[in-house]
Design an enzyme around this catalytic site. Structure first.
Site, PDB file in Angstrom:
ATOM      1  N   GLU A 163      70.334  56.211  48.094  1.00 53.62           N
ATOM      2  CA  GLU A 163      69.428  56.218  47.006  1.00 53.62           C
ATOM      3  C   GLU A 163      68.098  55.529  47.099  1.00 53.62           C
ATOM      4  OE1 GLU A 163      72.217  55.823  43.049  1.00 53.62           O
ATOM      5  OE2 GLU A 163      72.420  54.074  44.493  1.00 53.62           O
ATOM      6  N   CYS A 164      67.045  55.885  47.050  1.00 53.68           N
ATOM      7  CA  CYS A 164      65.861  55.483  47.181  1.00 53.68           C
ATOM      8  C   CYS A 164      65.623  54.640  48.293  1.00 53.68           C
ATOM      9  CB  CYS A 164      65.568  54.421  45.669  1.00 53.68           C
ATOM     10  SG  CYS A 164      63.707  54.179  45.674  1.00 53.68           S
ATOM     11  N   GLY A 165      65.752  53.182  48.427  1.00 54.61           N
ATOM     12  CA  GLY A 165      65.864  52.288  49.601  1.00 54.61           C
ATOM     13  C   GLY A 165      66.692  52.626  50.449  1.00 54.61           C
ATOM     14  N   SER A 224      68.171  60.806  48.332  1.00 56.37           N
ATOM     15  CA  SER A 224      67.017  61.071  47.467  1.00 56.37           C
ATOM     16  C   SER A 224      66.365  59.689  46.932  1.00 56.37           C
ATOM     17  CB  SER A 224      67.672  61.819  46.223  1.00 56.37           C
ATOM     18  OG  SER A 224      66.896  61.908  44.979  1.00 56.37           O
TER      19      SER A 224
END
Length: 433
Positions: free
Chosen positions: A321-323, A412
């Site tokens: 996720e993200c990072g 994502s």
């Protein structure tokens, strides 16, 4: 006696977080235990909550999850504390669509009163119509009273107290204007809880509150019987081995997600910064955080990146996720420097033209709907890899957000909320197929 209330304001930047943290410490100084919560999808304020209260702060969000889940989560987590404090988000009636998911809606759902934080800077008796409107706009929202922030002193507060009285709203007191605290408030979302002397400043705020806020009156206005948590059927722990990244670079993960994972098996935390190998795991979860601040260390830890590549190539479930997604990209660019990352996805992430992207997100993955939140400053450019799903906002508008899959690895910018156990089962089950 149990106490529960929600802290809200007319707008953002009114001082909700500083008042929340100060009240937590002030009440703890009285020997009361405090269970913090956060309205909405934010994961930075809850880290500050945990630093002060010593307990995980749970997100309560009726857009990302069902109302029944939110009610039960609130009831279960507050059982072992004397006081439950929910910090609101944005303005009292601000939601994803109109007031959907707003602090006002949450207060009604949980049947708890609201303590308003009013920024008194450059305001005097005009606070009266503001308070009157907040109190009467929706009578189902119970306004317990107000705390005035950024007040110049006793004379200024006298005008504000009169305004509250004429609006029919109890005033619990005020926080005097303090530029050092104001500066800290502006940086709460930009720094980690242990940075910038936060603990000392929270202690200072608590001391100020003990002098200028009637804590007895506040507690008297928010006293209530405890809510009853729905008792779920006993279940045997699952057999999955689950590895979750947790360190200074990866620390944005909803506590309810961890709880849902723990129902499926044993959760082990590890550090991509400090460790050189993964724990033995069937499932790997790489949450968001600040990988850009530690890009050099992450890039140099080649043994950890190889261990992650081996995990993914073995068709084991991985969620980034993200990072975490940035960590699995090919390159991370920052300050004219290029840092090789794990290379699972043919993507480059960059802070060259940094701009904030945020908002609720919804994904449909082969007929399964998942909700969450996007919040980042980096941008992503793609090689040959293409997305597998179209992201939607809370208003069902299409938005550009990468959603990539390689084998059983999903990457994502979205932070998934899977605190409801059946949603966690759905996501992991989909990735296993």
């Amino acid at each position: 006696m149990s106490y529960a209330f929600l802290i809200a304001a007319p707008t953002s930047n009114s001082g909700k977080t500083t008042v929340t943290l100060g009240l937590m410490r002030a009440l703890m100084n009285r020997g009361l235990s405090v269970q913090p919560f956060k309205c909405g999808p934010d994961y930075i304020d809850p880290m500050h909550h945990r630093q002060v209260a010593g307990r995980d702060s749970y997100n309560l969000d009726t857009w990302m999850s069902a109302e029944a889940h939110v009610s039960d989560l609130f009831a279960r987590q507050r059982r072992t504390a004397d006081v439950a404090i929910v910090e609101g988000v944005m303005g009292l009636f601000d939601g994803a669509v109109r007031d959907e998911g707003s602090p006002a809606r949450l207060a009604m759902l949980l049947d708890i009163p609201v303590v308003l934080v009013i920024n008194g800077r450059s305001m005097a008796y005009s606070a009266a119509p503001l308070l009157y409107g907040l109190k009467h706009f929706d009578p189902r929202v119970r306004i317990a009273g107000a705390i005035f922030n950024m007040v110049s002193g006793d004379n200024h507060y006298a005008f504000l107290r009169d305004a509250a009285q004429d609006a029919g709203v109890t005033s619990f007191g005020y926080l005097q204007r303090n530029e050092r605290l104001a500066l800290t408030s502006r940086h709460l979302g930009l720094s980690m809880p242990h940075e910038n002397g936060m603990d000392e400043l929270v202690g200072e705020m608590a001391g100020m509150m003990a002098q200028s806020i009637d804590l007895d009156a506040l507690l008297g206005a928010v006293a209530a019987p405890e809510t009853v948590a729905t008792m779920s059927s006993p279940h045997s722990p699952g057999s999955l081995r689950i590895a979750v990244a947790r360190d200074e670079a990866f620390n944005f993960m909803y506590p309810a997600n961890v709880d849902a994972l723990a129902r499926l098996g044993e959760v082990t935390f590890f550090s991509p910064l400090a460790d050189t190998r993964l724990p033995d795991a069937d499932v790997l979860w790489l949450p968001g955080g600040y990988p850009e601040l530690f890009a050099d260390v992450l890039s140099a830890n080649t043994s950890m990146m190889q261990a992650i590549r081996d995990h993914v190539e073995a068709n084991k479930v991985t969620i980034a996720e993200c990072g975490g997604f940035m960590y699995l990209s090919r390159l991370l660019r920052k300050d004219d420097q290029t840092y090789p990352m794990a290379g699972i996805f043919d993507v480059e992430t960059s802070f060259h033209d940094a701009r904030l992207t945020l908002g609720y997100r919804q994904l449909n993955l082969d007929g399964r709907t998942f909700r969450g939140h996007e919040f980042h400053y980096s941008t992503a450019s793609f090689g040959n890899q293409r997305g597998i799903a179209q992201a939607l906002t809370a208003r069902n508008q299409q938005v550009e957000m990468p959603v990539l899959r390689y084998k059983n690895c999903l990457g994502s910018y979205m932070h998934f909320y899977c605190g409801e156990p059946h949603k966690m089962n759905e996501l992991l089950g989909w990735l296993s197929t």
